[in-house]
Design a protein around this motif. Structure first.
Motif, PDB file in Angstrom:
ATOM      1  N   TRP A   6       1.083  -1.107  -0.160  1.00  0.00           N
ATOM      2  CA  TRP A   6      -0.307  -0.118  -0.122  1.00  0.00           C
ATOM      3  C   TRP A   6       0.785   0.886  -0.092  1.00  0.00           C
ATOM      4  N   PRO A   7       0.473   2.519  -0.469  1.00  0.00           N
ATOM      5  CA  PRO A   7      -0.555   2.341  -1.160  1.00  0.00           C
ATOM      6  C   PRO A   7      -0.936   2.127  -2.676  1.00  0.00           C
ATOM      7  N   TYR A   8      -1.665   1.068  -2.721  1.00  0.00           N
ATOM      8  CA  TYR A   8      -1.984   0.217  -3.666  1.00  0.00           C
ATOM      9  C   TYR A   8      -3.307   1.291  -5.064  1.00  0.00           C
ATOM     10  N   LEU A   9      -2.427   1.451  -5.987  1.00  0.00           N
ATOM     11  CA  LEU A   9      -3.711   2.028  -6.749  1.00  0.00           C
ATOM     12  C   LEU A   9      -4.115   1.345  -7.781  1.00  0.00           C
ATOM     13  N   VAL A  10      -5.375   1.230  -7.346  1.00  0.00           N
ATOM     14  CA  VAL A  10      -6.489   0.543  -7.908  1.00  0.00           C
ATOM     15  C   VAL A  10      -7.789   1.190  -7.571  1.00  0.00           C
TER      16      VAL A  10
END
Length: 69
Positions: A6-10
């Protein structure tokens, strides 16, 4: 270990990016039974926005960016 940190750009992730975070953009293309290619562009977040760790390529015809001298 998870696949991504994280941070996971999804889509659906509502966590705001904040100064001091780092993350990556990893677009890819995969042809089943043939091959796959994934790029990884890493960035860090500053108070003024995202800054890339590596220079971006100018185009598909020129895939490698020139380093700053």
């Amino acid at each position: 270990m998870d696949m991504h940190e994280w941070p996971y750009l999804v889509k659906g992730n509502k966590q705001p990016l904040a100064a001091g975070m780092s993350t990556s953009d990893e677009p890819g293309i995969y042809l089943a039974g043939e091959f796959g290619v994934r790029l990884e562009d890493d960035m860090y977040i500053t108070p003024d926005g995202a800054k890339w760790f590596t220079p971006q390529s100018p185009s598909l015809e020129e895939p490698f960016a020139k380093s700053a001298q």
